[in-house]
Scaffold this motif. Structure first.
Motif, PDB file in Angstrom:
ATOM      1  N   ILE A   1      23.654  27.134  57.540  1.00  0.00           N
ATOM      2  CA  ILE A   1      24.506  26.147  58.224  1.00  0.00           C
ATOM      3  C   ILE A   1      24.329  24.776  57.571  1.00  0.00           C
ATOM      4  CG2 ILE A   1      24.815  24.873  60.401  1.00  0.00           C
ATOM      5  CD1 ILE A   1      24.102  27.612  61.808  1.00  0.00           C
ATOM      6  N   ALA A   2      23.072  24.432  57.253  1.00  0.00           N
ATOM      7  CA  ALA A   2      22.793  23.144  56.599  1.00  0.00           C
ATOM      8  C   ALA A   2      23.509  23.058  55.258  1.00  0.00           C
ATOM      9  CB  ALA A   2      21.289  22.967  56.406  1.00  0.00           C
ATOM     10  N   ALA A   3      23.692  24.216  54.596  1.00  0.00           N
ATOM     11  CA  ALA A   3      24.380  24.242  53.294  1.00  0.00           C
ATOM     12  C   ALA A   3      25.897  24.346  53.447  1.00  0.00           C
ATOM     13  CB  ALA A   3      23.858  25.392  52.448  1.00  0.00           C
ATOM     14  N   GLY A   4      26.378  24.319  54.716  1.00  0.00           N
ATOM     15  CA  GLY A   4      27.825  24.262  54.941  1.00  0.00           C
ATOM     16  C   GLY A   4      28.484  25.571  55.325  1.00  0.00           C
ATOM     17  N   ASN A   5      27.694  26.631  55.530  1.00  0.00           N
ATOM     18  CA  ASN A   5      28.279  27.922  55.911  1.00  0.00           C
ATOM     19  C   ASN A   5      28.585  27.933  57.408  1.00  0.00           C
ATOM     20  OD1 ASN A   5      28.781  30.720  56.355  1.00  0.00           O
ATOM     21  ND2 ASN A   5      27.580  31.210  54.538  1.00  0.00           N
ATOM     22  N   ARG A   6      29.776  28.392  57.767  1.00  0.00           N
ATOM     23  CA  ARG A   6      30.154  28.436  59.194  1.00  0.00           C
ATOM     24  C   ARG A   6      30.584  29.830  59.637  1.00  0.00           C
ATOM     25  NH1 ARG A   6      27.853  24.509  58.811  1.00  0.00           N
ATOM     26  NH2 ARG A   6      28.358  22.350  59.341  1.00  0.00           N
ATOM     27  N   ASN A   7      30.579  30.796  58.715  1.00  0.00           N
ATOM     28  CA  ASN A   7      31.063  32.135  59.035  1.00  0.00           C
ATOM     29  C   ASN A   7      29.909  32.988  59.575  1.00  0.00           C
ATOM     30  OD1 ASN A   7      31.753  34.965  58.700  1.00  0.00           O
ATOM     31  ND2 ASN A   7      33.566  34.251  57.588  1.00  0.00           N
ATOM     32  N   VAL A   8      29.991  33.310  60.858  1.00  0.00           N
ATOM     33  CA  VAL A   8      28.872  33.980  61.534  1.00  0.00           C
ATOM     34  C   VAL A   8      28.596  35.352  60.922  1.00  0.00           C
ATOM     35  CG1 VAL A   8      28.056  34.932  63.730  1.00  0.00           C
ATOM     36  CG2 VAL A   8      29.225  32.733  63.689  1.00  0.00           C
ATOM     37  N   SER A   9      29.640  36.141  60.667  1.00  0.00           N
ATOM     38  CA  SER A   9      29.399  37.485  60.122  1.00  0.00           C
ATOM     39  C   SER A   9      28.833  37.418  58.701  1.00  0.00           C
ATOM     40  CB  SER A   9      30.679  38.331  60.152  1.00  0.00           C
ATOM     41  OG  SER A   9      31.717  37.659  59.482  1.00  0.00           O
ATOM     42  N   ASP A  10      29.282  36.425  57.931  1.00  0.00           N
ATOM     43  CA  ASP A  10      28.712  36.200  56.592  1.00  0.00           C
ATOM     44  C   ASP A  10      27.222  35.892  56.672  1.00  0.00           C
ATOM     45  OD1 ASP A  10      30.898  36.618  55.117  1.00  0.00           O
ATOM     46  OD2 ASP A  10      31.140  34.567  54.360  1.00  0.00           O
ATOM     47  N   MET A  11      26.899  34.976  57.599  1.00  0.00           N
ATOM     48  CA  MET A  11      25.499  34.554  57.737  1.00  0.00           C
ATOM     49  C   MET A  11      24.623  35.725  58.177  1.00  0.00           C
ATOM     50  SD  MET A  11      25.479  30.645  59.171  1.00  0.00           S
ATOM     51  CE  MET A  11      26.672  30.787  60.487  1.00  0.00           C
ATOM     52  N   GLU A  12      25.157  36.541  59.082  1.00  0.00           N
ATOM     53  CA  GLU A  12      24.373  37.693  59.557  1.00  0.00           C
ATOM     54  C   GLU A  12      24.148  38.685  58.416  1.00  0.00           C
ATOM     55  OE1 GLU A  12      24.178  40.952  63.178  1.00  0.00           O
ATOM     56  OE2 GLU A  12      25.790  39.471  63.163  1.00  0.00           O
ATOM     57  N   ALA A  13      25.193  38.925  57.625  1.00  0.00           N
ATOM     58  CA  ALA A  13      25.065  39.857  56.488  1.00  0.00           C
ATOM     59  C   ALA A  13      24.049  39.327  55.470  1.00  0.00           C
ATOM     60  CB  ALA A  13      26.428  40.062  55.827  1.00  0.00           C
TER      61      ALA A  13
END
Length: 279
Positions: free
Chosen positions: A140-152
């Motif tokens: 999130i700190a690096a700008g990612n907002r896609n929950v499924s992406d982050m979980e993967a």
């Protein structure tokens, strides 16, 4: 090596105290070890210059109090420097001294260009967050907002560092020291940083756990070609991981070279003592 370093550090200094004429003038020699007898200033890091190349592991070795961890804290912006410069080889920004950037720009570098694994996992992890939540926080700190992406991404990284996925929702405070270090490594790698700092990551771990963590670091470096600076007081760790080695004493570099060369044929009396005390 003829290529441009991915990280170049020039004349890095960190002192505690204002300094005086006695200790600023090297010829007066009022500094004993790294302490000025006249004004009480401590020179934690003194005039450090180094280059880190792509895909290289650079080892920093020295006794406790030699300044190696302070140097890492300076590079990662955990503490302010007294003077010096550092340059990251990034497109269009090769000539920016990162120490002179705004706090927001430094945060960007921490979030995109750097990863850090601390000796004490408490400094690198939120111990009461889930393990996968720790990784998500960095994403999130690096700008990612896609929950499924982050979980993967979180699942992939935890699998890579051998954390069972049925424990991904557990907090690191419930884990052993070795597992905490592995979660920290996964978190540090989550933004695909080109540069990874590792500060005494095996200290306090059992020997078998140490070996697992070191194998993991070596595997990650080989597969991802990340550039690493590894700080340790343990020559066995440096011998296993580092391509080149820098030896520090009293805040200064006293010897550097290819790891085999430094450990097989040490030139400085302190390095000789360090090497031969292990034989």
């Amino acid at each position: 090596m003829h290529e441009t370093p991915i990280l170049r550090v020039e004349n890095l200094c960190k002192q505690y105290g204002t300094g005086c004429q006695e200790c600023q003038d090297k010829e007066r020699n009022s500094v004993e070890k790294n302490y000025c007898k006249s004004c009480g200033t401590v020179f934690a890091v003194r005039d450090i210059s180094l280059d880190l190349y792509r895909g290289e592991i650079l080892g920093i070795v020295g006794e406790s109090g030699s300044g190696k961890s302070t140097m890492m804290q300076c590079l990662y912006f955990d503490t302010d420097i007294t003077s010096g410069a550092a340059y990251i080889n990034r497109p269009g920004k090769e000539n920016e001294n990162v120490f002179e950037l705004s706090s927001q720009q430094k945060r960007m570098i921490r979030n995109h260009d750097y990863g850090m694994v601390y000796q004490n996992p408490v400094h690198g992890l939120k111990m009461n967050f889930s393990s996968i939540g720790n990784i998500a926080e960095k994403l999130i700190a690096a700008g990612n907002r896609n929950v499924s992406d982050m979980e993967a991404t979180g699942k992939r990284l935890l699998t890579n560092v051998h954390i069972p996925l049925h424990r991904m929702k557990e907090e690191p405070e419930k884990f052993s020291g070795g597992m905490q270090q592995r979660v920290q490594i996964a978190k540090a790698l989550s933004n695909n940083p080109p540069i990874l700092f590792l500060d005494e990551v095996t200290t306090g771990l059992d020997l078998s756990v140490q070996a697992n963590v070191l194998d993991l670091i070596k595997k990650i470096q080989r597969e991802l070609q990340i550039s690493m600076i590894v700080v340790s007081h343990d020559l066995a760790v440096i011998r296993m991981l580092a391509d080149r080695t820098i030896v520090m004493l009293n805040g200064e570099i006293i010897e550097e070279g290819l790891t085999d060369q430094v450990l097989e044929d040490p030139q400085h009396a302190y390095t000789q003592q360090l090497v031969y005390s292990l034989l």
